[in-house]
Scaffold this motif. Structure first.
Motif, short mmCIF file in Angstrom:
data_model
loop_
_atom_site.label_atom_id
_atom_site.label_comp_id
_atom_site.label_asym_id
_atom_site.label_seq_id
_atom_site.Cartn_x
_atom_site.Cartn_y
_atom_site.Cartn_z
N VAL A 293 0.83 -1.21 0.00
CA VAL A 293 0.00 0.00 0.00
C VAL A 293 0.87 1.26 0.00
CG1 VAL A 293 -1.65 1.34 1.37
CG2 VAL A 293 -2.00 -1.12 1.04
N GLU A 294 1.98 1.24 0.73
CA GLU A 294 2.87 2.39 0.73
C GLU A 294 3.41 2.67 -0.67
OE1 GLU A 294 5.81 1.55 3.66
OE2 GLU A 294 4.54 2.21 5.35
N LYS A 295 3.75 1.60 -1.40
CA LYS A 295 4.25 1.79 -2.76
C LYS A 295 3.16 2.35 -3.67
CE LYS A 295 6.64 -0.49 -6.58
NZ LYS A 295 7.34 -1.72 -7.05
N VAL A 296 1.93 1.82 -3.55
CA VAL A 296 0.82 2.32 -4.37
C VAL A 296 0.53 3.78 -4.05
CG1 VAL A 296 -1.63 2.06 -4.88
CG2 VAL A 296 -0.18 0.04 -4.66
N GLU A 297 0.58 4.13 -2.77
CA GLU A 297 0.35 5.53 -2.39
C GLU A 297 1.37 6.46 -3.04
OE1 GLU A 297 0.44 5.44 1.85
OE2 GLU A 297 -1.74 5.18 2.03
N ARG A 298 2.65 6.05 -3.02
CA ARG A 298 3.69 6.88 -3.63
C ARG A 298 3.47 7.04 -5.13
NH1 ARG A 298 7.04 3.68 -0.34
NH2 ARG A 298 7.73 2.48 -2.16
N LEU A 299 3.10 5.94 -5.80
CA LEU A 299 2.87 6.00 -7.23
C LEU A 299 1.68 6.89 -7.57
CD1 LEU A 299 3.45 2.22 -8.07
CD2 LEU A 299 4.88 4.14 -8.80
N ILE A 300 0.61 6.79 -6.77
CA ILE A 300 -0.57 7.62 -7.01
C ILE A 300 -0.25 9.09 -6.76
CG2 ILE A 300 -2.88 8.18 -6.15
CD1 ILE A 300 -3.35 5.20 -5.76
N GLU A 301 0.52 9.37 -5.71
CA GLU A 301 0.88 10.75 -5.42
C GLU A 301 1.68 11.36 -6.57
OE1 GLU A 301 2.96 10.49 -1.76
OE2 GLU A 301 1.12 10.34 -0.53
N ASP A 302 2.56 10.56 -7.17
CA ASP A 302 3.34 11.04 -8.32
C ASP A 302 2.43 11.37 -9.50
OD1 ASP A 302 5.67 10.77 -6.91
OD2 ASP A 302 6.19 8.82 -7.74
N VAL A 303 1.40 10.54 -9.70
CA VAL A 303 0.46 10.79 -10.80
C VAL A 303 -0.33 12.07 -10.57
CG1 VAL A 303 -1.66 9.94 -11.91
CG2 VAL A 303 0.25 8.38 -11.52
N ILE A 304 -0.78 12.26 -9.35
CA ILE A 304 -1.60 13.44 -9.03
C ILE A 304 -0.80 14.73 -9.21
CG2 ILE A 304 -2.79 14.66 -7.15
CD1 ILE A 304 -3.61 11.96 -6.04
N LYS A 305 0.50 14.67 -8.90
CA LYS A 305 1.35 15.87 -9.00
C LYS A 305 1.61 16.29 -10.43
CE LYS A 305 3.74 14.92 -4.63
NZ LYS A 305 5.03 14.48 -4.03
N LYS A 306 1.46 15.36 -11.38
CA LYS A 306 1.77 15.68 -12.77
C LYS A 306 0.73 16.63 -13.37
CE LYS A 306 4.29 11.41 -13.74
NZ LYS A 306 4.33 10.16 -14.52
#
Length: 306
Positions: A293-306
């Motif tokens: 879940v921590e990895k998925v959260e980081r990946l989603i946060e990166d997408v949102i920032k784009k």
């Protein structure tokens, strides 16, 4: 269904769509980041499970898979083979595809040193305890697991097999070495404890599956320091690393081949303890839900920032 999702997401001010359904996602058109998180692609399931479908249905399913994955910002898979299929078969850009193994379906987080001292090193040196976990007896390879138990006893090792999930009759000559525990419900405190106790005392999880998308029982075994002996089909090699957490075999491998490996490891205590220790460490590093879940959260946060 896609229209319903569109309506609900718009009304609720959703920031990200997280799904495991490519059919709906292939028909969805929204200016929102989308994430697909699954254990397998359609092509994985078709190939590994040998599903027979008409050419038209197969093309239809592939089209939905490809469209949804190309539209998605992230495609997350629990197994290495599905990552490869997404990139190589469906031609999805590597920047959109990530490996995020599923965790064990329990909330037990082991203390590696304590587990080795109090559980692993205290496992019997005289009786080799195998454990098989699966409801689908044939697909999971329950019949081969019984044969492996028989072969080990023929080799002079006193071996037993605990079976969780399936209920099956076995031949009389091996019946006293195989115990059927039926389905254990983890939502029951008593049955969960029994499940844990059976895993803790086991030396090897045997999982000679004929088809498997991922196999959550594998990280569950790792969490208790139980090396896995399994087929190399589908997503299994993501968890079972030869020489590290156990061994994998082709689906065509005989019970004798499984038994020979188990015999060699069981009779070499240092080698066995090393595999068991590695299994716990790999669970803690990669195969638990906290890490996933921590990895998925980081990946989603990166997408949102784009």
């Amino acid at each position: 269904m896609a229209a319903q999702v569109h309506k609900q997401a718009s009304e609720r001010g959703v920031d990200v769509l997280l799904s495991n359904d490519t059919t709906i996602m292939s028909h969805l058109s929204m200016e929102l980041p989308t994430v697909l998180w699954r254990d397998a692609t359609f092509e994985d399931l078709r190939r590994v499970y040998g599903k027979q479908m008409s050419e038209r249905c197969t093309e239809w399913a592939h089209a939905h898979e490809r469209t949804a994955m190309r539209n998605a910002d992230l495609n997350l898979f629990s197994s290495e083979c599905s990552v490869e299929t997404a990139i190589d078969f469906y031609d999805i850009p590597e920047r959109k595809v990530f490996l995020v193994p599923f965790g064990a379906n329990h909330d037990f987080m082991p203390d590696a040193e304590r587990m080795e001292r109090n559980i692993i090193r205290k496992r019997s040196r005289n009786i080799c305890r195998l454990i098989f976990i699966g409801v689908d007896w044939k697909r999971k390879g329950g019949d081969k697991a019984v044969e492996v138990c028989r072969e080990l006893n023929a080799k002079g090792i006193s071996a037993t097999l605990d079976v969780i999930g399936a209920e099956w009759s076995v031949d009389n000559d091996i019946k006293d070495r195989v115990e059927m525990h039926g389905f254990l419900d983890k939502s029951s405190k008593e049955e969960l404890q029994k499940y844990r106790n059976l895993l803790q005392r086991s030396h090897f999880l045997i999982h000679p599956a004929r088809a498997e998308a991922y196999g959550c029982v594998l990280p569950e075994a790792c969490s208790f320091g139980v090396p896995c002996v399994a087929s190399d089909v589908g997503g299994i090699p993501t968890t079972v690393k030869p020489g590290i957490t156990g061994q994998t075999f082709p689906t065509s491998a005989s019970a004798q081949e499984y038994a020979q490996y188990i015999f060699e490891v069981f009779t070499n205590r240092d080698r066995y303890v090393s595999l068991a220790r590695n299994s716990i460490n790999r669970f803690l590093e990669r195969h638990n839900w906290t890490v996933a879940v921590e990895k998925v959260e980081r990946l989603i946060e990166d997408v949102i920032k784009k």
